[in-house]
Every structure is written in structure tokens, then in C-alpha cells.
Scaffold this motif. Sequence first.
Motif, PDB file in Angstrom:
ATOM      1  N   LEU A 139      33.507  46.943  50.176  1.00  0.00           N
ATOM      2  CA  LEU A 139      33.772  48.245  50.769  1.00  0.00           C
ATOM      3  C   LEU A 139      32.483  48.859  51.280  1.00  0.00           C
ATOM      4  CD1 LEU A 139      35.599  50.808  51.197  1.00  0.00           C
ATOM      5  CD2 LEU A 139      34.914  51.471  48.904  1.00  0.00           C
ATOM      6  N   TYR A 140      32.520  49.356  52.522  1.00  0.00           N
ATOM      7  CA  TYR A 140      31.439  50.164  53.078  1.00  0.00           C
ATOM      8  C   TYR A 140      32.091  51.430  53.613  1.00  0.00           C
ATOM      9  CZ  TYR A 140      27.923  52.016  56.186  1.00  0.00           C
ATOM     10  OH  TYR A 140      27.038  52.858  56.797  1.00  0.00           O
ATOM     11  N   ALA A 141      31.600  52.576  53.195  1.00  0.00           N
ATOM     12  CA  ALA A 141      32.182  53.838  53.647  1.00  0.00           C
ATOM     13  C   ALA A 141      31.067  54.837  53.930  1.00  0.00           C
ATOM     14  CB  ALA A 141      33.111  54.399  52.583  1.00  0.00           C
ATOM     15  N   ASP A 142      31.208  55.537  55.034  1.00  0.00           N
ATOM     16  CA  ASP A 142      30.374  56.686  55.338  1.00  0.00           C
ATOM     17  C   ASP A 142      31.265  57.716  56.016  1.00  0.00           C
ATOM     18  OD1 ASP A 142      30.640  55.844  57.983  1.00  0.00           O
ATOM     19  OD2 ASP A 142      28.593  55.137  58.173  1.00  0.00           O
ATOM     20  N   ARG A 143      30.690  58.751  56.560  1.00  0.00           N
ATOM     21  CA  ARG A 143      31.532  59.809  57.111  1.00  0.00           C
ATOM     22  C   ARG A 143      32.182  59.428  58.433  1.00  0.00           C
ATOM     23  NH1 ARG A 143      27.254  64.376  59.020  1.00  0.00           N
ATOM     24  NH2 ARG A 143      26.618  63.304  60.903  1.00  0.00           N
ATOM     25  N   HIS A 144      31.757  58.314  59.026  1.00  0.00           N
ATOM     26  CA  HIS A 144      32.317  57.897  60.300  1.00  0.00           C
ATOM     27  C   HIS A 144      33.387  56.809  60.168  1.00  0.00           C
ATOM     28  CE1 HIS A 144      29.376  60.289  62.384  1.00  0.00           C
ATOM     29  NE2 HIS A 144      28.421  59.721  61.675  1.00  0.00           N
ATOM     30  N   ARG A 145      33.313  56.001  59.101  1.00  0.00           N
ATOM     31  CA  ARG A 145      34.257  54.890  58.986  1.00  0.00           C
ATOM     32  C   ARG A 145      34.346  54.368  57.551  1.00  0.00           C
ATOM     33  NH1 ARG A 145      30.076  54.128  60.771  1.00  0.00           N
ATOM     34  NH2 ARG A 145      28.633  52.677  61.491  1.00  0.00           N
ATOM     35  N   ILE A 146      35.430  53.655  57.321  1.00  0.00           N
ATOM     36  CA  ILE A 146      35.616  52.860  56.107  1.00  0.00           C
ATOM     37  C   ILE A 146      35.795  51.426  56.587  1.00  0.00           C
ATOM     38  CG2 ILE A 146      37.078  52.387  54.125  1.00  0.00           C
ATOM     39  CD1 ILE A 146      37.919  55.322  54.205  1.00  0.00           C
TER      40      ILE A 146
END
Length: 86
Positions: A24-31
Motif C-alpha cells: 500500500l502507498y497512500a498520500d493525499r493525491h492517491r492510493i
Amino acid sequence: MAAAAVPVALAAAAAVLKARRWQLYADRHRIHLTPYPRRSCPDCRGEGGWWAGGPFPEMEACGCWSDRRELRIRLLPVPAWDEPPF
């Protein structure tokens, strides 16, 4: 509307991570979810593939992870750059 979708998307991502082996990679722009090789795979034994012979050997990916799709959920648009980042 996007703020309401974030908790639902994170809950769905957590359920997928528990069911299978995903990164999992998540930031405010995408998951972004990417598959990992299965540890119990009889072909690659969790290595993710094998090396093909020849003068320039290349890694051949095993189907236990390479045949599964990557999942991307877009949350917020990425802002445009006014000037180059360098």
C-alpha cells in the motif's frame, strides 16, 4: 465529495490488504496498491520469478503476482507546476 470517499477507500484498501498480499502507498493525491509474490507459490517459491539464461539474463516474472492488476484510486488532483522543479 472527495473527503467522504477517503475513509471508504481506506477501509476497502485495508480489507484487500488483509485478504491478499499487497503493498500500500497512500498520500493525499492517491492510493496505490501493488501485488507481492505469494510465499506459497510452487513455481517461484515467493521469489517473484526466475532468471532466464543466456548472455544477457533477464528476470521472468511469475504469474502469482504479475497477472494481478495494480489498483489506483485518485483522490485529489496533483497541482500543476508553474516552473520546472530543477
